[in-house]
Design a protein around this motif. Structure first.
Motif, PDB file in Angstrom:
ATOM      1  N   SER A 126       0.286  -1.141  -0.196  1.00  0.00           N
ATOM      2  CA  SER A 126       0.261  -0.461   0.072  1.00  0.00           C
ATOM      3  C   SER A 126       0.975   1.383  -0.097  1.00  0.00           C
ATOM      4  O   SER A 126       0.525   1.778  -0.783  1.00  0.00           O
ATOM      5  N   SER A 127       2.159   1.516   1.200  1.00  0.00           N
ATOM      6  CA  SER A 127       2.125   2.930   0.619  1.00  0.00           C
ATOM      7  C   SER A 127       3.436   3.341  -0.507  1.00  0.00           C
ATOM      8  O   SER A 127       3.223   3.631  -0.573  1.00  0.00           O
ATOM      9  N   GLU A 128       4.026   1.661  -1.265  1.00  0.00           N
ATOM     10  CA  GLU A 128       4.660   1.691  -2.359  1.00  0.00           C
ATOM     11  C   GLU A 128       3.967   2.292  -2.930  1.00  0.00           C
ATOM     12  O   GLU A 128       4.460   3.518  -3.855  1.00  0.00           O
ATOM     13  N   ILE A 129       3.072   2.090  -3.586  1.00  0.00           N
ATOM     14  CA  ILE A 129       1.637   2.325  -4.652  1.00  0.00           C
ATOM     15  C   ILE A 129       1.132   3.595  -4.620  1.00  0.00           C
ATOM     16  O   ILE A 129       1.282   4.690  -4.792  1.00  0.00           O
ATOM     17  N   ALA A 130       0.345   3.796  -3.049  1.00  0.00           N
ATOM     18  CA  ALA A 130      -0.059   5.281  -2.377  1.00  0.00           C
ATOM     19  C   ALA A 130       1.734   6.450  -2.705  1.00  0.00           C
ATOM     20  O   ALA A 130       0.766   7.181  -3.873  1.00  0.00           O
ATOM     21  N   PHE A 131       2.255   6.045  -2.588  1.00  0.00           N
ATOM     22  CA  PHE A 131       3.550   7.131  -2.702  1.00  0.00           C
ATOM     23  C   PHE A 131       4.545   7.355  -4.210  1.00  0.00           C
ATOM     24  O   PHE A 131       5.008   8.161  -4.140  1.00  0.00           O
ATOM     25  N   ARG A 132       3.698   6.626  -5.556  1.00  0.00           N
ATOM     26  CA  ARG A 132       4.220   6.826  -6.199  1.00  0.00           C
ATOM     27  C   ARG A 132       2.799   7.071  -7.365  1.00  0.00           C
ATOM     28  O   ARG A 132       3.174   7.580  -8.509  1.00  0.00           O
ATOM     29  N   LEU A 133       1.663   6.944  -6.366  1.00  0.00           N
ATOM     30  CA  LEU A 133       0.442   7.833  -7.556  1.00  0.00           C
ATOM     31  C   LEU A 133       0.482   9.416  -6.201  1.00  0.00           C
ATOM     32  O   LEU A 133      -0.233  10.103  -6.861  1.00  0.00           O
ATOM     33  N   LEU A 134       0.694   9.411  -4.841  1.00  0.00           N
ATOM     34  CA  LEU A 134       0.283  10.858  -4.829  1.00  0.00           C
ATOM     35  C   LEU A 134       1.203  12.114  -5.566  1.00  0.00           C
ATOM     36  O   LEU A 134       0.918  13.029  -5.775  1.00  0.00           O
ATOM     37  N   PRO A 135       2.333  11.312  -6.254  1.00  0.00           N
ATOM     38  CA  PRO A 135       3.084  12.294  -7.101  1.00  0.00           C
ATOM     39  C   PRO A 135       2.869  12.790  -8.162  1.00  0.00           C
ATOM     40  O   PRO A 135       3.072  13.817  -8.676  1.00  0.00           O
ATOM     41  N   LEU A 136       2.043  11.734  -9.306  1.00  0.00           N
ATOM     42  CA  LEU A 136       0.982  12.222 -10.034  1.00  0.00           C
ATOM     43  C   LEU A 136      -0.947  13.897  -9.920  1.00  0.00           C
ATOM     44  O   LEU A 136      -0.407  14.038 -11.112  1.00  0.00           O
ATOM     45  N   ASP A 137      -0.494  13.962  -9.023  1.00  0.00           N
ATOM     46  CA  ASP A 137      -0.700  15.449  -8.602  1.00  0.00           C
ATOM     47  C   ASP A 137      -2.730  15.510  -9.090  1.00  0.00           C
ATOM     48  O   ASP A 137      -2.972  16.339 -10.428  1.00  0.00           O
ATOM     49  N   VAL A 138      -2.702  14.277  -8.872  1.00  0.00           N
ATOM     50  CA  VAL A 138      -4.370  14.046  -9.180  1.00  0.00           C
ATOM     51  C   VAL A 138      -5.247  13.407  -7.788  1.00  0.00           C
ATOM     52  O   VAL A 138      -4.451  12.797  -7.105  1.00  0.00           O
ATOM     53  N   PRO A 139      -6.904  13.827  -8.085  1.00  0.00           N
ATOM     54  CA  PRO A 139      -7.361  13.062  -6.757  1.00  0.00           C
ATOM     55  C   PRO A 139      -7.008  11.395  -7.212  1.00  0.00           C
ATOM     56  O   PRO A 139      -7.206  10.572  -8.460  1.00  0.00           O
ATOM     57  N   LEU A 140      -6.494  11.304  -5.813  1.00  0.00           N
ATOM     58  CA  LEU A 140      -6.915   9.554  -5.584  1.00  0.00           C
ATOM     59  C   LEU A 140      -8.349   9.032  -4.587  1.00  0.00           C
ATOM     60  O   LEU A 140      -8.620   9.453  -3.332  1.00  0.00           O
ATOM     61  N   VAL A 141      -8.342   7.676  -4.596  1.00  0.00           N
ATOM     62  CA  VAL A 141      -9.123   7.325  -4.598  1.00  0.00           C
ATOM     63  C   VAL A 141      -9.275   6.074  -4.177  1.00  0.00           C
ATOM     64  O   VAL A 141      -9.320   5.193  -5.174  1.00  0.00           O
ATOM     65  N   LEU A 142      -8.467   5.271  -2.338  1.00  0.00           N
ATOM     66  CA  LEU A 142      -7.570   4.396  -2.657  1.00  0.00           C
ATOM     67  C   LEU A 142      -8.454   3.391  -1.328  1.00  0.00           C
ATOM     68  O   LEU A 142      -8.739   3.585  -0.498  1.00  0.00           O
ATOM     69  N   MET A 143      -8.223   2.267  -1.318  1.00  0.00           N
ATOM     70  CA  MET A 143      -8.306   1.484  -0.783  1.00  0.00           C
ATOM     71  C   MET A 143      -8.596   0.817   0.069  1.00  0.00           C
ATOM     72  O   MET A 143      -6.884   0.153  -0.705  1.00  0.00           O
ATOM     73  N   PHE A 144      -7.168   1.054   1.924  1.00  0.00           N
ATOM     74  CA  PHE A 144      -6.583   0.884   2.589  1.00  0.00           C
ATOM     75  C   PHE A 144      -6.839  -0.246   3.572  1.00  0.00           C
ATOM     76  O   PHE A 144      -7.694  -0.769   4.024  1.00  0.00           O
ATOM     77  N   GLN A 145      -6.047  -0.637   4.775  1.00  0.00           N
ATOM     78  CA  GLN A 145      -6.467  -1.355   5.822  1.00  0.00           C
ATOM     79  C   GLN A 145      -6.670  -0.208   6.816  1.00  0.00           C
ATOM     80  O   GLN A 145      -5.786   0.799   6.314  1.00  0.00           O
ATOM     81  N   ARG A 146      -7.496  -0.555   7.609  1.00  0.00           N
ATOM     82  CA  ARG A 146      -8.162   0.457   7.994  1.00  0.00           C
ATOM     83  C   ARG A 146      -6.830   1.272   8.807  1.00  0.00           C
ATOM     84  O   ARG A 146      -6.929   2.767   8.755  1.00  0.00           O
ATOM     85  N   GLU A 147      -6.027   0.943   9.974  1.00  0.00           N
ATOM     86  CA  GLU A 147      -5.050   1.279  10.362  1.00  0.00           C
ATOM     87  C   GLU A 147      -4.302   2.371   9.149  1.00  0.00           C
ATOM     88  O   GLU A 147      -3.669   3.697  10.113  1.00  0.00           O
TER      89      GLU A 147
END
Length: 289
Positions: A133-154
């Motif tokens: 999750s973390s690795e993919i999230a930080f590949r997507l965040l710099p794209l500078d676009v809206p994101l709706v992502l499902m994660f482990q709740r914690e």
């Protein structure tokens, strides 16, 4: 080939059955099968989001892919889905053959951490594999676009946490560097098949510029990561003890120059702007390598 149902009418259980697969927890494979959750996910994109090219990571058997195709049709848009399982990637191409043929859907087979993502993505809605999750999230965040992502709740709660809370940490600061982050829906275990051991949550990330300036994004994020490895220490000691992580040749110079009001605090109580102030000073006097 059997005629497929029209876009927007594909039942998740039926899709999994047609794909001839079962989720494998050993490979972090839990299929989202709750129609109500699936129906809501595209709607969490902010109003006015550009839907011309939506990215989905981890298409599985395609129930979310189907809903995204229905949503982008309103804007004459298209969807790219990344799927690492060769069998499922082939199934998606067959199940959505009409959309692939018209160019409304592109299926990229491969690991989301390795494949070359399109450079014109305008949003992403994804049910991410939790082990990365973390690795993919930080590949997507710099794209500078809206994101709706499902994660482990914690993980989701840590990502959206405020300073001085138990959940606040490196993840909160680094995610907040790119976007306003909000947990928009908790999702029970029973929404997945097979049922995972943890609860999940949906996070919405709306890109924005931070209310502070840093001399170098990569160094700022590395500096934050470094000091949070010693979150129980004062910042004075955390900066001194983590030069090998932040790549500072002279962390003592930073401590000598920084404001005592910041040095006496612990990382978990500092606001992002405080980290930015310290990182800017470290960049100036700490001799970053």
């Amino acid at each position: 080939m059997t005629t497929s149902p029209p876009t927007g009418e594909r039942n998740p259980d039926a899709l999994v059955s047609r794909a001839g697969v079962r989720g494998n927890p050993d490979y972090d494979q839990h299929f989202l099968v709750d129609d109500r959750v699936l129906d809501r996910l595209p709607g969490y994109l902010p109003e006015g989001t550009d839907l011309s090219h939506v990215l989905e990571i981890g298409g599985g058997a395609g129930p979310l892919t189907d809903r995204l195709l229905a949503r982008v049709a309103e804007a004459d848009g298209r969807v790219t889905v990344v799927e690492r399982d060769p069998h499922l990637a082939a199934f998606l191409r067959e199940e959505f053959a009409a959309d692939v043929e018209t160019g409304r859907l592109t299926v990229l087979e491969g690991d989301a951490l390795d494949v070359e993502l399109p450079d014109d993505v305008t949003a992403s809605v994804s049910n991410l594999p939790y082990s990365v999750s973390s690795e993919i999230a930080f590949r997507l965040l710099p794209l500078d676009v809206p994101l709706v992502l499902m994660f482990q709740r914690e993980f989701a709660e840590r990502m959206a946490a405020d300073p001085a809370t138990d959940e606040y940490g490196r993840l909160s600061v680094t995610a907040g560097h790119y976007a306003d982050v909000e947990v928009v829906e908790p999702v029970p275990k029973e929404a997945f098949d097979p049922v995972p051991a943890v609860e999940s949550a949906v996070v919405r990330c709306v890109p924005r510029n931070p209310d502070y300036e840093v001399p170098d994004d990569e160094f700022f994020l590395r500096f934050v990561t470094a000091v949070f490895t010693q979150r129980r220490k004062t910042m004075r000691n955390a900066i001194r003890n983590t030069g090998h992580i932040s790549n500072l040749a002279d962390p003592d110079a930073v401590v000598s120059s920084a404001d005592e009001s910041l040095l006496s605090k612990r990382a978990g109580t500092l606001a992002p702007a405080d980290f930015a102030e310290l990182a800017a000073l470290a960049w100036e006097v700490g001799d970053p390598q």
